[in-house]
Structure formats: structure tokens, C-alpha cells
Design a protein around this motif. Structure first.
Motif, PDB file in Angstrom:
ATOM      1  N   GLU A  50      55.647  48.711  34.642  1.00  0.00           N
ATOM      2  CA  GLU A  50      54.496  49.316  35.315  1.00  0.00           C
ATOM      3  C   GLU A  50      53.260  49.305  34.423  1.00  0.00           C
ATOM      4  O   GLU A  50      52.151  49.059  34.902  1.00  0.00           O
ATOM      5  CB  GLU A  50      54.839  50.754  35.734  1.00  0.00           C
ATOM      6  N   ASP A  51      53.460  49.551  33.142  1.00  0.00           N
ATOM      7  CA  ASP A  51      52.332  49.477  32.223  1.00  0.00           C
ATOM      8  C   ASP A  51      51.736  48.082  32.198  1.00  0.00           C
ATOM      9  O   ASP A  51      50.512  47.898  32.121  1.00  0.00           O
ATOM     10  CB  ASP A  51      52.785  49.877  30.809  1.00  0.00           C
ATOM     11  N   LEU A  52      52.616  47.090  32.226  1.00  0.00           N
ATOM     12  CA  LEU A  52      52.149  45.701  32.260  1.00  0.00           C
ATOM     13  C   LEU A  52      51.346  45.439  33.528  1.00  0.00           C
ATOM     14  O   LEU A  52      50.258  44.842  33.482  1.00  0.00           O
ATOM     15  CB  LEU A  52      53.348  44.752  32.181  1.00  0.00           C
ATOM     16  N   ILE A  53      51.846  45.903  34.657  1.00  0.00           N
ATOM     17  CA  ILE A  53      51.128  45.728  35.923  1.00  0.00           C
ATOM     18  C   ILE A  53      49.762  46.397  35.857  1.00  0.00           C
ATOM     19  O   ILE A  53      48.736  45.813  36.220  1.00  0.00           O
ATOM     20  CB  ILE A  53      51.950  46.315  37.097  1.00  0.00           C
ATOM     21  N   LEU A  54      49.745  47.633  35.341  1.00  0.00           N
ATOM     22  CA  LEU A  54      48.483  48.368  35.277  1.00  0.00           C
ATOM     23  C   LEU A  54      47.483  47.667  34.367  1.00  0.00           C
ATOM     24  O   LEU A  54      46.305  47.537  34.706  1.00  0.00           O
ATOM     25  CB  LEU A  54      48.743  49.798  34.779  1.00  0.00           C
ATOM     26  N   ALA A  55      47.967  47.189  33.223  1.00  0.00           N
ATOM     27  CA  ALA A  55      47.066  46.488  32.299  1.00  0.00           C
ATOM     28  C   ALA A  55      46.553  45.201  32.934  1.00  0.00           C
ATOM     29  O   ALA A  55      45.379  44.832  32.768  1.00  0.00           O
ATOM     30  CB  ALA A  55      47.803  46.191  30.988  1.00  0.00           C
ATOM     31  N   ALA A  56      47.429  44.512  33.658  1.00  0.00           N
ATOM     32  CA  ALA A  56      47.026  43.265  34.308  1.00  0.00           C
ATOM     33  C   ALA A  56      45.964  43.532  35.373  1.00  0.00           C
ATOM     34  O   ALA A  56      44.965  42.809  35.462  1.00  0.00           O
ATOM     35  CB  ALA A  56      48.246  42.579  34.924  1.00  0.00           C
ATOM     36  N   LEU A  57      46.180  44.582  36.164  1.00  0.00           N
ATOM     37  CA  LEU A  57      45.217  44.911  37.218  1.00  0.00           C
ATOM     38  C   LEU A  57      43.877  45.325  36.619  1.00  0.00           C
ATOM     39  O   LEU A  57      42.812  44.943  37.113  1.00  0.00           O
ATOM     40  CB  LEU A  57      45.771  46.036  38.106  1.00  0.00           C
ATOM     41  N   GLU A  58      43.953  46.102  35.546  1.00  0.00           N
ATOM     42  CA  GLU A  58      42.730  46.557  34.893  1.00  0.00           C
ATOM     43  C   GLU A  58      41.907  45.362  34.403  1.00  0.00           C
ATOM     44  O   GLU A  58      40.703  45.276  34.595  1.00  0.00           O
ATOM     45  CB  GLU A  58      43.096  47.472  33.714  1.00  0.00           C
ATOM     46  N   ARG A  59      42.627  44.423  33.790  1.00  0.00           N
ATOM     47  CA  ARG A  59      41.974  43.229  33.277  1.00  0.00           C
ATOM     48  C   ARG A  59      41.342  42.433  34.405  1.00  0.00           C
ATOM     49  O   ARG A  59      40.181  42.026  34.342  1.00  0.00           O
ATOM     50  CB  ARG A  59      43.019  42.383  32.554  1.00  0.00           C
ATOM     51  N   ARG A  60      42.112  42.215  35.444  1.00  0.00           N
ATOM     52  CA  ARG A  60      41.605  41.428  36.559  1.00  0.00           C
ATOM     53  C   ARG A  60      40.446  42.128  37.248  1.00  0.00           C
ATOM     54  O   ARG A  60      39.506  41.485  37.723  1.00  0.00           O
ATOM     55  CB  ARG A  60      42.749  41.178  37.551  1.00  0.00           C
ATOM     56  N   ASP A  61      40.517  43.448  37.299  1.00  0.00           N
ATOM     57  CA  ASP A  61      39.435  44.223  37.902  1.00  0.00           C
ATOM     58  C   ASP A  61      38.121  43.941  37.190  1.00  0.00           C
ATOM     59  O   ASP A  61      37.114  43.625  37.827  1.00  0.00           O
ATOM     60  CB  ASP A  61      39.775  45.716  37.828  1.00  0.00           C
ATOM     61  N   GLU A  62      38.155  44.031  35.877  1.00  0.00           N
ATOM     62  CA  GLU A  62      36.923  43.798  35.119  1.00  0.00           C
ATOM     63  C   GLU A  62      36.459  42.354  35.251  1.00  0.00           C
ATOM     64  O   GLU A  62      35.268  42.089  35.461  1.00  0.00           O
ATOM     65  CB  GLU A  62      37.147  44.163  33.646  1.00  0.00           C
ATOM     66  N   GLU A  63      37.393  41.419  35.132  1.00  0.00           N
ATOM     67  CA  GLU A  63      37.042  40.002  35.270  1.00  0.00           C
ATOM     68  C   GLU A  63      36.386  39.731  36.614  1.00  0.00           C
ATOM     69  O   GLU A  63      35.313  39.124  36.696  1.00  0.00           O
ATOM     70  CB  GLU A  63      38.308  39.141  35.151  1.00  0.00           C
ATOM     71  N   ASP A  64      37.052  40.185  37.668  1.00  0.00           N
ATOM     72  CA  ASP A  64      36.579  39.914  39.024  1.00  0.00           C
ATOM     73  C   ASP A  64      35.183  40.471  39.256  1.00  0.00           C
ATOM     74  O   ASP A  64      34.302  39.764  39.752  1.00  0.00           O
ATOM     75  CB  ASP A  64      37.543  40.547  40.044  1.00  0.00           C
ATOM     76  N   ARG A  65      34.998  41.721  38.889  1.00  0.00           N
ATOM     77  CA  ARG A  65      33.722  42.340  39.199  1.00  0.00           C
ATOM     78  C   ARG A  65      32.583  41.743  38.379  1.00  0.00           C
ATOM     79  O   ARG A  65      31.476  41.551  38.885  1.00  0.00           O
ATOM     80  CB  ARG A  65      33.807  43.846  39.012  1.00  0.00           C
ATOM     81  N   SER A  66      32.861  41.446  37.104  1.00  0.00           N
ATOM     82  CA  SER A  66      31.785  40.851  36.308  1.00  0.00           C
ATOM     83  C   SER A  66      31.514  39.424  36.771  1.00  0.00           C
ATOM     84  O   SER A  66      30.365  38.967  36.744  1.00  0.00           O
ATOM     85  CB  SER A  66      32.141  40.898  34.821  1.00  0.00           C
ATOM     86  N   ALA A  67      32.561  38.722  37.196  1.00  0.00           N
ATOM     87  CA  ALA A  67      32.357  37.360  37.706  1.00  0.00           C
ATOM     88  C   ALA A  67      31.526  37.376  38.979  1.00  0.00           C
ATOM     89  O   ALA A  67      30.644  36.535  39.166  1.00  0.00           O
ATOM     90  CB  ALA A  67      33.713  36.700  37.958  1.00  0.00           C
ATOM     91  N   MET A  68      31.787  38.371  39.839  1.00  0.00           N
ATOM     92  CA  MET A  68      31.006  38.451  41.074  1.00  0.00           C
ATOM     93  C   MET A  68      29.554  38.780  40.756  1.00  0.00           C
ATOM     94  O   MET A  68      28.635  38.152  41.289  1.00  0.00           O
ATOM     95  CB  MET A  68      31.583  39.519  42.015  1.00  0.00           C
ATOM     96  N   ARG A  69      29.363  39.741  39.869  1.00  0.00           N
ATOM     97  CA  ARG A  69      27.989  40.084  39.462  1.00  0.00           C
ATOM     98  C   ARG A  69      27.257  38.846  38.962  1.00  0.00           C
ATOM     99  O   ARG A  69      26.127  38.566  39.363  1.00  0.00           O
ATOM    100  CB  ARG A  69      28.019  41.126  38.336  1.00  0.00           C
ATOM    101  N   ALA A  70      27.908  38.103  38.059  1.00  0.00           N
ATOM    102  CA  ALA A  70      27.260  36.930  37.462  1.00  0.00           C
ATOM    103  C   ALA A  70      26.936  35.899  38.537  1.00  0.00           C
ATOM    104  O   ALA A  70      25.823  35.349  38.579  1.00  0.00           O
ATOM    105  CB  ALA A  70      28.174  36.327  36.392  1.00  0.00           C
ATOM    106  N   PHE A  71      27.899  35.647  39.404  1.00  0.00           N
ATOM    107  CA  PHE A  71      27.699  34.670  40.467  1.00  0.00           C
ATOM    108  C   PHE A  71      26.529  35.072  41.357  1.00  0.00           C
ATOM    109  O   PHE A  71      25.635  34.279  41.635  1.00  0.00           O
ATOM    110  CB  PHE A  71      28.989  34.550  41.293  1.00  0.00           C
ATOM    111  N   VAL A  72      26.543  36.311  41.789  1.00  0.00           N
ATOM    112  CA  VAL A  72      25.531  36.786  42.731  1.00  0.00           C
ATOM    113  C   VAL A  72      24.136  36.744  42.104  1.00  0.00           C
ATOM    114  O   VAL A  72      23.176  36.279  42.732  1.00  0.00           O
ATOM    115  CB  VAL A  72      25.879  38.214  43.195  1.00  0.00           C
TER     116      VAL A  72
END
Lengths: 204, 204
Positions: A50-72
Motif C-alpha cells: 500500500e505504501d508503494l501504491i501511495l508513493a506511486a500515485l503521489e508521484r504520478r499526481d505531481e507529474e500529471d498536474r505539472s505536465a498539464m500546466r506546462a502543456f496548457v
DNA sequence: GAAGAAGTATACCGATCTGTATCGTTTGGC
DNA sequence: GCCAAACGATACAGATCGGTATACTTCTTC
């Protein structure tokens, strides 16, 4: 591979497999085999799966949102067009051959209890995404930025859900057209200095 | 309990547990314990767990679609209002305390391979749902019933995805408002005998 | 009421699950 | 260059997974 890189590599591998097979269907043994790492090593970096899942989601969350910001920010300057540009980012994400639906929706779908940390992490990601939409809606001077943000988010979710099944990018474009039409009819408050003072101005 | 009822009871129990915990997280042992049935009995009715899942989805598919039809036909007679009434049905579904997201989306999310029978069953359900929307859109004489149906479907999916996270019914109402606004701007072809001949008539 | 199908209960199978223990090897920091 | 921390490899624990086998009982049906 340097020590600090192993954690990143594990998160990358785990995210790829979670996206490919789901969370319950992805075993620890598969993750370490694909990552080329000993089981001891994984459990030194993450206490539980579960810790691995949470860390993975946290990472992807930041990646996704910053990537969207940059793209937009790169693809549009007008705030309304930026709201619509989020659908172009969505389309690009969906076009990825590896797209199998939103990993946060899947995470919430496999951990349905509202008190489950994984569920809460997924909810948090969506909240932050909506906050960005609201930021854009506010910059575009829509009269009700909260409602606009919720509508944009609903269209995003709909497009991803449909694309998860059909595996085509069209739903993203369709959602964009729908958003464009809805925004065009929305009230906007007048700009601070000059600008349009009309109550029902065209959005795009 | 009569013999023929056991199968139904097993499907009911399985659907409830799949909805509550997901497909991978719901073990055979839990299903038979909750159903109060021996394991042998379950495997006399269903060859494998996958067969059970498929039968459960098939059953729910028919239930859901006929329930929506009945609800819509009872709550509205005008075709456009019927398209909008599908969102009232959706809202009622989401209001259910047991709502944890669309079980077909979850099924596809846990069985992501496009050739997987469970995935295909989920896709089939969505196709049939869209077909019903198209039927309504056709009856409403919209110029592009296929596109309209896809848009309604996208809004449904979006509302369910958002409601899965927030566990509130508001997304369904919001989706209905969005649908109403979009439909009001849509072209419609003139009715066969008499009726409005205008090209941009009001939808609601 | 006999026969056979379908039910229950339970034990079991091999595989897989998450997580730990052991132990020898590699590596980075002082 | 030493030492401790982190690595790899492997074996293992205990639980659970989907599914089967066996033996006995209950129900339905002719």
C-alpha cells in the motif's frame, strides 16, 4: 544504478504495471522481477504494498498536474483557450498506446472504501485537478468559476471513461467541443481595467 | 430456497460484493459464505469465477437497461425530455447508499485487456446504453443522433466517475443541466407530418 | 417410493499472495 | 581503505487464492 535512482525506478515500474494490469492483479513478485531488483530492496524503500501504491500515485499526481500546466501554458495564452487546451492535453494522454484509463479512477475503483488511503489519494488528485480548472476559470473571469471547473472536470472524467472502453481519442475531442459550446454561453464578469463589460460575451 | 433460486441468489450476492469490494478483492470463499451456500454448489452453477462475473454482469446489464427504460418512459413523454430523464435515473442510482461507481467501468478497470471477456462484457453494456440514447435522440429528431448519443453517454460517464469519488448526487444533476444546455442548441430535422420546420428549435 | 440430481460439509490441492529472515556481496562516505 | 548501509539471491512463513474430491443428505420427479 545509484541508490536514489532505485526508488524512482521502482515507482516507474510499479506505475507501469498498475496501469497495465491493475492494483490487485499486480503482485510484488512481478514488480521486482520487472524492475530487476531483490524483494529485500523493495521492502527497504516501501514498508508495504500500500505504501508503494501511495508513493506511486503521489508521484504520478505531481507529474500529471505539472505536465498539464506546462502543456496548457505553452499551447494557449487566453484563459478560456487554456481551459479548452486541457482537453488537448487529455487527448495526448489518451493517444498513448499504454492508456488504459485514469489510474486514479482505477485506484478508487479497486479501493472503494472512502477511508482507504488509496481512495483518499485518488480523491486528492481529482481535487487538485479541479482546483487548477477553477484557477483557469477564474482567470477567464467566468461568473461561477467553481461550477465551470466542476463541469470541465466532469467532461474530462467522461472522456477518460469512454476512452478507457473504446481505446480511441475521439471522446477527448468530443469533450472539448462540448466544453467550447458550454463556455461560449457562460456569463463573465467584466475585466478590472477596460475590457468587455457585456454580460454574455462569447467565450471562444 | 428452491433450486432455481440459488443461481439468482448467488448472482445477487456476487454483484453486491463485487460492487462493495471489487472483483479481484472478492474471493469465492466470501461469496459462498455470504450466500450461505456450499462451494460445490457455486461451482455446479458456474464453471469458473470468470463465468460468475460474466453472468453477474449480464444480469445487471439487462436489469439496468430495462430499469432505465421503464423509468424514462414513466417520467417523460417528449423525446428530448426523455433524454434528460436518463439523468434523473442516473441520479437515483447514484443516490443509493451502496453506490460505489459503475460496476461496468470497474470491471473494465480490473480487466484491462481488450480481449478479456469481462472487458468485452463491460464494453457491450456501454454500447447498448448508447444505442438507447441514440434511439431517444432519433425520436427527438436531432440531426445527428449518433453524436448526441455519444455526448449524453459521455456526460453519464463523467457524472458517475465524479460521483464515485465524491459520493454525492450533485454530478448527476450537473450533467443534466449541461445536457439540457447542449441539446437546446442542437439542430433538429422537421417532423414528418406538420410539427416545427425551423432549423434551430428549442430543445426544452 | 425409488432414482438421480443437486444440495451441504469438509478436507485438500497447487499456486500465489504479502512480507520476513538469512547470508554473502557490493558500494558510497568519511 | 574501512565500515556500515544497501544490495542481490534465496528460502521460507502463513495466509489466501481458485478449484477439486469425497462422502453424506435432501429434494424433485416420475
Amino acid at each position: 544504478m545509484r541508490r536514489s535512482e532505485i526508488r524512482d525506478h521502482l515507482l516507474d515500474t510499479a506505475l507501469r504495471l498498475f496501469n497495465q494490469h491493475g492494483y490487485h492483479a499486480t503482485g510484488i513478485d512481478l514488480i521486482i522481477a520487472e524492475a530487476g531488483v531483490a524483494k529485500t530492496t523493495l521492502y527497504r524503500h516501501f514498508e508495504t504494498k500500500e505504501d508503494l501504491i501511495l508513493a506511486a500515485l503521489e508521484r504520478r499526481d505531481e507529474e500529471d498536474r505539472s505536465a498539464m500546466r506546462a502543456f496548457v501554458e505553452q499551447h494557449a495564452s487566453d484563459p478560456v483557450e487554456r481551459l479548452l487546451a486541457t482537453f488537448d492535453f487529455l487527448e495526448a494522454s489518451v493517444r498513448d498506446k499504454q492508456f488504459r484509463g485514469c489510474i486514479f479512477v482505477s485506484a478508487a475503483g479497486e479501493h472503494k472504501d472512502t477511508v482507504n488511503p488509496v481512495f483518499r489519494a485518488a480523491v486528492m488528485h481529482k481535487r487538485l485537478a479541479i482546483a487548477y480548472f477553477e484557477e483557469l476559470a477564474h482567470a477567464a473571469r467566468f461568473a461561477e468559476p467553481k461550477r465551470i471547473a466542476a463541469e470541465i472536470n466532469l467532461l474530462h472524467e467522461g472522456a477518460m471513461a469512454v476512452a478507457q472502453m473504446t481505446r480511441i481519442a475521439e471522446p477527448a475531442r468530443q469533450a472539448k467541443r462540448m466544453a467550447g459550446q458550454l463556455l461560449a454561453a457562460e456569463e463573465r464578469v467584466p475585466s478590472a481595467r477596460g475590457g468587455d463589460a457585456g454580460q454574455r460575451t462569447q467565450a471562444s
